[in-house]
Design an enzyme around this catalytic site. Structure first.
Site, PDB file in Angstrom:
ATOM      1  CE  LYS A 203      19.574  76.094  22.593  1.00 20.25           C
ATOM      2  NZ  LYS A 203      19.525  76.512  21.261  1.00 20.25           N
ATOM      3  CB  CYS A 257      23.139  72.861  18.484  1.00 17.10           C
ATOM      4  SG  CYS A 257      23.041  74.479  17.541  1.00 17.10           S
TER       5      CYS A 257
HETATM    6  N1  SAJ Z   1      19.434  64.041  13.404  1.00 18.37           N
HETATM    7  C1  SAJ Z   1      18.998  62.584  13.341  1.00 18.37           C
HETATM    8  N2  SAJ Z   1      17.917  62.064  13.409  1.00 18.37           N
HETATM    9  C2  SAJ Z   1      16.783  62.858  13.644  1.00 18.37           C
HETATM   10  C3  SAJ Z   1      16.793  64.236  13.753  1.00 18.37           C
HETATM   11  C4  SAJ Z   1      18.192  64.717  13.612  1.00 18.37           C
HETATM   12  O1  SAJ Z   1      20.055  61.822  13.194  1.00 18.37           O
HETATM   13  O2  SAJ Z   1      15.616  62.277  13.778  1.00 18.37           O
HETATM   14  C5  SAJ Z   1      20.469  64.743  13.239  1.00 18.37           C
HETATM   15  C6  SAJ Z   1      20.968  65.695  12.042  1.00 18.37           C
HETATM   16  O3  SAJ Z   1      20.858  64.986  10.864  1.00 18.37           O
HETATM   17  C7  SAJ Z   1      21.789  66.651  12.430  1.00 18.37           C
HETATM   18  C8  SAJ Z   1      21.712  66.580  14.022  1.00 18.37           C
HETATM   19  O4  SAJ Z   1      20.939  65.350  14.290  1.00 18.37           O
HETATM   20  O5  SAJ Z   1      23.118  65.665  12.166  1.00 18.37           O
HETATM   21  C9  SAJ Z   1      20.966  67.853  14.462  1.00 18.37           C
HETATM   22  O6  SAJ Z   1      19.833  68.350  13.687  1.00 18.37           O
HETATM   23  P1  SAJ Z   1      18.455  68.926  14.151  1.00 18.37           P
HETATM   24  O7  SAJ Z   1      17.809  69.206  13.101  1.00 18.37           O
HETATM   25  O8  SAJ Z   1      18.029  68.024  15.206  1.00 18.37           O
HETATM   26  O9  SAJ Z   1      19.173  70.410  15.022  1.00 18.37           O
HETATM   27  P2  SAJ Z   1      19.761  71.398  14.795  1.00 18.37           P
HETATM   28  O10 SAJ Z   1      21.283  71.207  15.119  1.00 18.37           O
HETATM   29  O11 SAJ Z   1      20.028  72.041  13.586  1.00 18.37           O
HETATM   30  O12 SAJ Z   1      19.392  72.604  15.609  1.00 18.37           O
HETATM   31  C10 SAJ Z   1      18.911  72.379  17.016  1.00 18.37           C
HETATM   32  C11 SAJ Z   1      17.495  72.544  17.137  1.00 18.37           C
HETATM   33  N3  SAJ Z   1      17.003  72.204  18.573  1.00 18.37           N
HETATM   34  C12 SAJ Z   1      16.146  71.339  18.715  1.00 18.37           C
HETATM   35  O13 SAJ Z   1      15.282  71.056  17.951  1.00 18.37           O
HETATM   36  C13 SAJ Z   1      15.824  70.945  20.136  1.00 18.37           C
HETATM   37  C14 SAJ Z   1      17.317  74.134  17.237  1.00 18.37           C
HETATM   38  O14 SAJ Z   1      15.676  74.414  17.619  1.00 18.37           O
HETATM   39  C15 SAJ Z   1      18.163  74.805  17.992  1.00 18.37           C
HETATM   40  O15 SAJ Z   1      17.758  76.356  18.085  1.00 18.37           O
HETATM   41  C16 SAJ Z   1      19.638  74.666  17.726  1.00 18.37           C
HETATM   42  O16 SAJ Z   1      19.910  73.123  17.790  1.00 18.37           O
HETATM   43  C17 SAJ Z   1      20.522  75.559  18.533  1.00 18.37           C
HETATM   44  O17 SAJ Z   1      21.043  76.342  17.983  1.00 18.37           O
HETATM   45  O18 SAJ Z   1      20.768  74.897  19.643  1.00 18.37           O
END
Ligand code: SAJ
Length: 406
Positions: A203, A257
């Site tokens: 995880k 997360c």
């Molecule tokens: N972000 C970027 N660039 C990107 C992708 C995301 O700047 O290309 C930013 C987003 O805007 C945001 C942050 O990263 O601020 C996180 O967003 P996210 O969509 O990547 O993730 P979370 O936090 O909403 O959910 C993540 C997920 N993990 C992965 O994709 C590996 C989800 O599957 C997990 O279950 C969740 O964390 C968790 O609960 O741990």
């Protein structure tokens, strides 16, 4: 059919409780908040997630799910409580510890205990295991204890809970097998069995990989800007390579997360994993980079105290969640630098300490700078020409490549 107690009715616990309830189990959802428990018992929900409200209403009406302030005897216990980060960036395990302690009086031989919360390696074995031992229960022989991390994406939880693969790591092989039987009642993805510490690391590796990859995209953006290269075009072309998949740069990493979990891994070993620390630092630096950009552009246009229309407060697109949002950090920095900010987010009406306005029109009125901080679909559909041309100094800082370029 089993009786299942789910401790913690948040973004993970509530949908998980609903999944089990919809699939023939009797589920008791336990939360410390009377408001949350009462809301569930009325067949309503206290948080926003597509598809969840209807789902929970059906379970409650069918009598398969009820809320309670205290656990009760059951066949399986699922712990889905928050694991925030302390000021020293260590995991705050107090909710996991408290939840485990509340379970002890209700546990009997053969029960299944599942920890779903994201935790540092060895937490299931040492922290949960020790509390059970102190309660007079042997986690290896009296009980079946596993870690089965939640891996679902906010905004897509109801789909991903069912379709994603799941990892189950037991303190014993029998515990893993028992949890497998339970989760396969609603999981359509593959279920992979392993030991608890491996599941914990899986995880953390997932969210850390995303953090490092976002840091790389942000690093490219900073380099590209100095070279006068359009980073979005460069990324698009690089991603045409069959083995390249660069993520999107932006104003930083928010949510509860990805900005936190890498620290659990970093602190789990004595030899500092430098790459992970650097990635975290770079992503944490991005709000300052963005606010400085706004100030520099304003200065270039001889605007001393710019009025900034900040579009977006949520930590990512199309969610109503402002927790740890880099947008809010950018806004605070601009306000501290003397800017006048009018913030607008179609999903969020108020955030303490942020001057929010009720409409896009109100935000952009008399603005010197339009600053896009979250790529909500609503903003992507805007036609900037309709309001940018009304500005005397059309400075547009689009941190998400959200508005049409032309
Ligand atoms: N972000 C970027 N660039 C990107 C992708 C995301 O700047 O290309 C930013 C987003 O805007 C945001 C942050 O990263 O601020 C996180 O967003 P996210 O969509 O990547 O993730 P979370 O936090 O909403 O959910 C993540 C997920 N993990 C992965 O994709 C590996 C989800 O599957 C997990 O279950 C969740 O964390 C968790 O609960 O741990």
């Amino acid at each position: 059919m089993s009786k299942i107690v789910v401790i913690g009715l948040g973004y993970i616990g509530l949908p998980t409780a609903g999944m089990f309830a919809h699939n023939g189990h009797e589920v008791v959802g336990v939360d410390i908040s009377p408001y949350v428990v009462n809301t569930i018992n009325k067949g309503e929900i206290h948080l926003e997630e597509p598809g969840l409200a209807e789902f929970i209403r059906e379970c409650v009406e069918a009598g398969n799910l009820r809320g309670s302030l205290t656990p009760e005897s059951a066949d399986a216990f699922i712990i889905a409580v928050p694991t925030p980060m302390l000021a020293d960036k260590q995991a705050d395990l107090s909710y996991v510890e408290a939840a485990t302690k509340t379970l002890v009086p209700y546990l009997k031989t053969g029960d299944l205990v599942v920890l779903e919360s994201t935790v540092p390696p060895m937490t299931t074995e040492k922290v949960v295991g020790d509390i059970l031992r102190e309660g007079g229960l042997d986690p290896l022989h009296d009980l079946n204890v596993v870690h089965s991390p939640e891996r679902v994406l906010p905004g897509r939880i109801m789909t991903e809970l069912v379709e994603n693969d799941r990892v189950i790591g037991g303190l014993t092989a029998e515990a893993s097998q028992l949890a497998y039987e339970l989760y396969k009642s609603f999981v359509k993805g593959d279920i992979h069995l392993t030991d608890a510490t491996t599941a914990e690391m899986v995880k953390l590796m997932e969210n850390t990989t995303r953090d490092v990859n976002i840091a790389l995209a942000n690093q490219f953006a900073i380099i590209a800007e100095q070279l006068n290269v359009n980073v979005w075009e460069a990324i698009e072309f690089a991603n045409r390579h069959p083995r390249i998949n660069i993520l999107k740069p932006g104003p930083g990493v928010g949510g509860h997360c990805i900005a936190i979990d890498p620290w659990f891994l970093i602190h789990s070993v004595p030899l500092v994993p430098e790459l992970l620390v650097k990635a975290r630092q770079l992503n944490d630096f991005m709000p300052s980079y963005v606010s400085q950009k706004v100030l520099d552009l304003s200065q270039k246009h001889s605007i001393v105290k710019p009025k900034v229309a900040a579009l977006g407060l949520a930590y990512k697109a199309d969610v109503d969640d402002p927790r740890e949002s880099p947008a809010i950090e950018v806004i605070h920095q601009l306000m501290n630098a003397g800017c006048e900010v009018a913030a607008y987010d179609p999903f969020i009406q108020t955030v303490v300490g942020v001057p929010c306005v009720e409409s896009l029109e109100a935000a952009v009125q008399d603005a010197d700078c339009i600053l896009v901080l979250t790529d909500h679909a609503y903003f992507q559909e805007l036609i900037p020409a309709q309001f940018v041309t009304q500005l005397s100094n059309p400075i547009v800082v689009d941190t998400r490549h959200c508005l049409p370029h032309d």
